[in-house]
Design a protein around this motif. Sequence first.
Motif, PDB file in Angstrom:
ATOM      1  N   THR A   1       0.977  -1.293   0.078  1.00  0.00           N
ATOM      2  CA  THR A   1      -0.054   0.027   0.066  1.00  0.00           C
ATOM      3  C   THR A   1       0.976   1.230   0.128  1.00  0.00           C
ATOM      4  OG1 THR A   1      -1.729  -0.895   1.235  1.00  0.00           O
ATOM      5  CG2 THR A   1      -1.908   1.157   1.175  1.00  0.00           C
ATOM      6  N   GLN A   2       1.853   1.197   0.834  1.00  0.00           N
ATOM      7  CA  GLN A   2       2.745   2.327   0.867  1.00  0.00           C
ATOM      8  C   GLN A   2       3.636   2.755  -0.425  1.00  0.00           C
ATOM      9  OE1 GLN A   2       2.510   4.546   3.338  1.00  0.00           O
ATOM     10  NE2 GLN A   2       1.090   3.145   4.056  1.00  0.00           N
ATOM     11  N   ALA A   3       3.954   1.483  -1.189  1.00  0.00           N
ATOM     12  CA  ALA A   3       4.615   1.714  -2.415  1.00  0.00           C
ATOM     13  C   ALA A   3       3.473   2.231  -3.526  1.00  0.00           C
ATOM     14  CB  ALA A   3       5.238   0.207  -2.812  1.00  0.00           C
ATOM     15  N   PHE A   4       2.326   1.715  -3.368  1.00  0.00           N
ATOM     16  CA  PHE A   4       1.157   2.233  -4.455  1.00  0.00           C
ATOM     17  C   PHE A   4       1.081   3.895  -3.960  1.00  0.00           C
ATOM     18  CE2 PHE A   4      -3.129   3.282  -4.530  1.00  0.00           C
ATOM     19  CZ  PHE A   4      -3.703   3.103  -5.802  1.00  0.00           C
ATOM     20  N   LEU A   5       1.053   4.244  -2.942  1.00  0.00           N
ATOM     21  CA  LEU A   5       0.880   5.711  -2.485  1.00  0.00           C
ATOM     22  C   LEU A   5       2.042   6.252  -2.953  1.00  0.00           C
ATOM     23  CD1 LEU A   5      -1.074   5.364   0.746  1.00  0.00           C
ATOM     24  CD2 LEU A   5      -1.981   6.097  -1.313  1.00  0.00           C
ATOM     25  N   HIS A   6       3.499   5.902  -2.852  1.00  0.00           N
ATOM     26  CA  HIS A   6       4.595   6.540  -3.044  1.00  0.00           C
ATOM     27  C   HIS A   6       4.680   6.971  -4.521  1.00  0.00           C
ATOM     28  CE1 HIS A   6       8.864   7.536  -3.069  1.00  0.00           C
ATOM     29  NE2 HIS A   6       8.798   6.755  -4.075  1.00  0.00           N
ATOM     30  N   VAL A   7       4.208   5.768  -5.443  1.00  0.00           N
ATOM     31  CA  VAL A   7       4.095   6.088  -6.843  1.00  0.00           C
ATOM     32  C   VAL A   7       3.077   7.292  -7.239  1.00  0.00           C
ATOM     33  CG1 VAL A   7       3.388   5.048  -9.103  1.00  0.00           C
ATOM     34  CG2 VAL A   7       4.919   3.683  -7.605  1.00  0.00           C
ATOM     35  N   LEU A   8       1.817   7.153  -6.595  1.00  0.00           N
ATOM     36  CA  LEU A   8       0.963   8.217  -6.793  1.00  0.00           C
ATOM     37  C   LEU A   8       1.307   9.753  -6.545  1.00  0.00           C
ATOM     38  CD1 LEU A   8      -2.456   6.646  -5.780  1.00  0.00           C
ATOM     39  CD2 LEU A   8      -1.217   6.739  -8.170  1.00  0.00           C
ATOM     40  N   ASP A   9       2.090   9.497  -5.225  1.00  0.00           N
ATOM     41  CA  ASP A   9       3.008  10.814  -4.840  1.00  0.00           C
ATOM     42  C   ASP A   9       3.950  11.513  -5.663  1.00  0.00           C
ATOM     43  OD1 ASP A   9       1.433  10.868  -2.426  1.00  0.00           O
ATOM     44  OD2 ASP A   9       3.181   9.812  -1.371  1.00  0.00           O
ATOM     45  N   GLN A  10       4.068  10.584  -6.678  1.00  0.00           N
ATOM     46  CA  GLN A  10       5.379  11.297  -7.509  1.00  0.00           C
ATOM     47  C   GLN A  10       4.656  11.764  -9.017  1.00  0.00           C
ATOM     48  OE1 GLN A  10       8.388  11.123  -6.522  1.00  0.00           O
ATOM     49  NE2 GLN A  10       7.559  10.185  -4.885  1.00  0.00           N
ATOM     50  N   GLN A  11       3.326  11.825  -8.924  1.00  0.00           N
ATOM     51  CA  GLN A  11       2.598  12.193 -10.118  1.00  0.00           C
ATOM     52  C   GLN A  11       1.667  13.356  -9.831  1.00  0.00           C
ATOM     53  OE1 GLN A  11       3.091  10.800 -13.225  1.00  0.00           O
ATOM     54  NE2 GLN A  11       4.650   9.812 -11.905  1.00  0.00           N
ATOM     55  N   THR A  12       1.641  14.427 -10.807  1.00  0.00           N
ATOM     56  CA  THR A  12       0.668  15.385 -10.784  1.00  0.00           C
ATOM     57  C   THR A  12      -0.415  15.316 -11.935  1.00  0.00           C
ATOM     58  OG1 THR A  12       1.691  16.844 -12.332  1.00  0.00           O
ATOM     59  CG2 THR A  12       2.390  16.952  -9.905  1.00  0.00           C
ATOM     60  N   LEU A  13      -1.672  16.106 -11.849  1.00  0.00           N
ATOM     61  CA  LEU A  13      -2.321  15.957 -12.930  1.00  0.00           C
ATOM     62  C   LEU A  13      -1.870  16.403 -14.324  1.00  0.00           C
ATOM     63  CD1 LEU A  13      -5.618  15.675 -13.550  1.00  0.00           C
ATOM     64  CD2 LEU A  13      -5.949  17.824 -13.194  1.00  0.00           C
ATOM     65  N   ALA A  14      -0.715  17.244 -14.210  1.00  0.00           N
ATOM     66  CA  ALA A  14      -0.036  17.457 -15.529  1.00  0.00           C
ATOM     67  C   ALA A  14       0.730  16.369 -16.284  1.00  0.00           C
ATOM     68  CB  ALA A  14       0.819  18.782 -15.320  1.00  0.00           C
ATOM     69  N   ASP A  15       1.155  15.501 -15.312  1.00  0.00           N
ATOM     70  CA  ASP A  15       1.775  14.214 -15.655  1.00  0.00           C
ATOM     71  C   ASP A  15       0.963  13.287 -16.480  1.00  0.00           C
ATOM     72  OD1 ASP A  15       4.443  15.052 -14.554  1.00  0.00           O
ATOM     73  OD2 ASP A  15       3.784  14.236 -12.790  1.00  0.00           O
ATOM     74  N   MET A  16      -0.344  13.368 -16.234  1.00  0.00           N
ATOM     75  CA  MET A  16      -1.464  12.511 -16.809  1.00  0.00           C
ATOM     76  C   MET A  16      -1.965  12.961 -18.084  1.00  0.00           C
ATOM     77  SD  MET A  16      -1.681  10.305 -14.386  1.00  0.00           S
ATOM     78  CE  MET A  16       0.152  10.580 -13.810  1.00  0.00           C
ATOM     79  N   LEU A  17      -1.562  14.258 -18.602  1.00  0.00           N
ATOM     80  CA  LEU A  17      -2.182  14.808 -19.770  1.00  0.00           C
ATOM     81  C   LEU A  17      -1.214  14.530 -20.872  1.00  0.00           C
ATOM     82  CD1 LEU A  17      -3.155  18.409 -18.012  1.00  0.00           C
ATOM     83  CD2 LEU A  17      -4.663  16.500 -18.789  1.00  0.00           C
ATOM     84  N   PRO A  18      -1.902  14.431 -22.105  1.00  0.00           N
ATOM     85  CA  PRO A  18      -0.853  14.256 -23.146  1.00  0.00           C
ATOM     86  C   PRO A  18       0.015  15.283 -23.319  1.00  0.00           C
ATOM     87  CG  PRO A  18      -3.342  14.111 -23.801  1.00  0.00           C
ATOM     88  CD  PRO A  18      -3.346  14.749 -22.532  1.00  0.00           C
ATOM     89  N   ALA A  19       1.374  14.998 -23.817  1.00  0.00           N
ATOM     90  CA  ALA A  19       2.534  15.948 -23.703  1.00  0.00           C
ATOM     91  C   ALA A  19       2.224  17.034 -24.838  1.00  0.00           C
ATOM     92  CB  ALA A  19       3.719  15.060 -24.164  1.00  0.00           C
ATOM     93  N   ASP A  20       1.597  16.705 -26.002  1.00  0.00           N
ATOM     94  CA  ASP A  20       1.090  17.992 -26.916  1.00  0.00           C
ATOM     95  C   ASP A  20      -0.385  18.224 -27.272  1.00  0.00           C
ATOM     96  OD1 ASP A  20       1.195  19.809 -28.970  1.00  0.00           O
ATOM     97  OD2 ASP A  20       2.241  18.445 -30.385  1.00  0.00           O
ATOM     98  N   PRO A  21      -0.517  19.260 -26.452  1.00  0.00           N
ATOM     99  CA  PRO A  21      -2.018  19.519 -26.519  1.00  0.00           C
ATOM    100  C   PRO A  21      -2.683  19.637 -27.907  1.00  0.00           C
ATOM    101  CG  PRO A  21      -1.039  20.976 -25.072  1.00  0.00           C
ATOM    102  CD  PRO A  21       0.020  20.333 -25.856  1.00  0.00           C
ATOM    103  N   ALA A  22      -1.805  20.008 -28.927  1.00  0.00           N
ATOM    104  CA  ALA A  22      -2.285  20.160 -30.401  1.00  0.00           C
ATOM    105  C   ALA A  22      -2.651  18.730 -30.772  1.00  0.00           C
ATOM    106  CB  ALA A  22      -1.038  20.612 -31.261  1.00  0.00           C
ATOM    107  N   HIS A  23      -2.259  17.670 -30.232  1.00  0.00           N
ATOM    108  CA  HIS A  23      -2.755  16.318 -30.614  1.00  0.00           C
ATOM    109  C   HIS A  23      -3.846  15.840 -30.039  1.00  0.00           C
ATOM    110  CE1 HIS A  23       1.553  16.361 -32.188  1.00  0.00           C
ATOM    111  NE2 HIS A  23       0.801  15.818 -33.177  1.00  0.00           N
ATOM    112  N   THR A  24      -4.496  16.441 -28.835  1.00  0.00           N
ATOM    113  CA  THR A  24      -5.590  16.032 -28.205  1.00  0.00           C
ATOM    114  C   THR A  24      -6.911  16.398 -29.248  1.00  0.00           C
ATOM    115  OG1 THR A  24      -5.994  18.278 -27.094  1.00  0.00           O
ATOM    116  CG2 THR A  24      -4.542  16.462 -26.070  1.00  0.00           C
TER     117      THR A  24
END
Length: 152
Positions: free
Chosen positions: A115-138
Motif C-alpha cells: 500500500t505504501q509503495a502504491f501511494l509513493h508512486v501516486l505521490d510522484q505524479q501530478t495531474l499535468a503528468d497525466m495529460l498528453p504531452a502535446d495539446p495540439a494532438h488532443t
Amino acid sequence: MRLTSFTDYSLRTLLYLAANRDRLVTIQDIADLHVISKNHLMKVVYQLGLAGLVETVRGRNGGLRLGREPKDINIGALVRSTETDFFMAECFDRANDTCPLTPDCKLKHTLNAATQAFLHVLDQQTLADMLPADPAHTHSKPVKIMRNSVKK
C-alpha cells in the motif's frame, strides 16, 4: 488495491477539466461522456470545490474549471483525500479484526508495504503528468467506450 468510484470520478473530472481548459465544462458533459450518474458526479464536484481543485461559475453560461494548475494537483494527495481507508485486509481495521492469525501473521506487514509503495508512486505524479504531452494532438472530444457493446 481498488479505488472507490468516488476517487475514480474525481480523477476523471479533473482530467477532463484539465484537457478542456479553454472552456467551461458542465457536470452533464462529464456525466454523458463517462455514462455515470449526474447526481453522484455533483457530490464529487462539490467535494472537489471544497478542496479548491474545481471552481464553479454560476449563471446561464456557467460551468466548471480547474481551481489550480494541473502541475499543482498531486495525484497521491487527491487519492488520500477521496479514499475512506486503505484497509487491504480485515486485520488493518483493529476495531473489526476477528482473524485468529493476526497476532502472528506477517501478511499484514507485506500488504502495508505494498500500500505504501502504491501511494509513493501516486505521490510522484501530478495531474499535468497525466495529460498528453502535446495539446495540439488532443481531440476536443475523448473517445467514448461503450460497455456491453459485444453482440452475441
